[in-house]
Scaffold this active site. Sequence first.
Site, PDB file in Angstrom:
ATOM      1  CB  SER A  48      -0.927   0.001   1.224  1.00  0.00           C
ATOM      2  OG  SER A  48      -0.192  -0.219   2.422  1.00  0.00           O
ATOM      3  CG  HIS A 255      -1.354   3.537   4.657  1.00  0.00           C
ATOM      4  ND1 HIS A 255      -2.078   2.856   5.621  1.00  0.00           N
ATOM      5  CD2 HIS A 255      -0.763   2.578   3.891  1.00  0.00           C
ATOM      6  CE1 HIS A 255      -1.940   1.554   5.440  1.00  0.00           C
ATOM      7  NE2 HIS A 255      -1.143   1.358   4.392  1.00  0.00           N
TER       8      HIS A 255
END
Length: 273
Positions: A48, A255
Site C-alpha cells: 500500500s 499511511h
Amino acid sequence: MPLRRPRRLPRIAAWTSSLLLAAGAALFGAGQATAATADFGYVALGDSYSSGVGAGNYDSASGACKRTSRAYPALWAAAHSPQSFAFTACSGARTGDVLSGQLGPLNSGTDLVSITIGGNDAGFSDVMTTCVLQSESSCISRVNQAKAYVDTTLPGQLNQVYDAIRGRAPGAHVVVLGYPRFYKLNGSCIAGLTEGERSAINDAADYLNAAIAKRAADHGFTFASVVGAFTGHEICSASPWLHSVNWTNIGESYHPTAAGQSGGYLPVFTGAA
C-alpha cells in the site's frame, strides 16, 4: 536514473565539412538517446505504500489494490515519461502476493523497478491495532513479536522476492524503498498512544528498515530510506504527512497522505532511480 533526452542538433553550414561531420555525430548520438528513451521500461511493485493508500483519488479499475495517480510510482512516470510503465503494487500485499500476482510485467527489457514490501508480512496492521486498542505492555509485547518475525522469517521471504525480480529482469536497476517512522516524540499529540508506545513503534520501523536494507544490499539492489524525508512530518508534528487513526476510512490509518507521496517518497525515489 533520469531518462536521457535527445540533444539538439547544431545548425549545419552546407559548405563546411567540419560542421557536417559534427552534425553527423550529433545525429548518431541523438538516435542512440532516442532509442534508449523508447526502450525504457519501469515496473512498480509492492504494498500500500507504493499503491498510494492514504493519498486518495483511487483508480476504480484497481479495485481493492487502491492504486492512485498520486502515488510516487505514478508521479515519477508522469514526470519522466518512460515508454512502458506497469503499476502492479497492491494494498495489503505481502511477499507471497508479489510473487504470485505482481511480477508479470518484468522482463529482460525492464530498466527500473521499485518496491516496498515486508511491512504486512511482519504484522504491521496487527501491531498498530494492538497498540491503539490495548495496553502499553500489550503493545510493546506485540512489537517485540514482530521484531522476532523480522529476525527469523522475513529475510527468507525477501530473498525469494528479490531473487524472482532479478531472475525476470536481470538488467534492471532495482530500488527498494523503506518505511517512515510514524511518530514525532514529545510532539503535539495530547491524546492517544503513550510516548512509550510511540517510541516502540518507531523503533520497530527502524528495525524493519534495517532488515530490508540488508537483504536489498545482498542482492545488489539500492535501498532508499524515507526516514529523513519524513522527519518533521510524522504524526504529532506540526505538518504531518501520515494519517493517524482514520475512523472514517480505517484502511488509510498510518499511511502517507498525498503530500507524503509527493514530498516524501517521490524525491527519495527520484534520487535513487
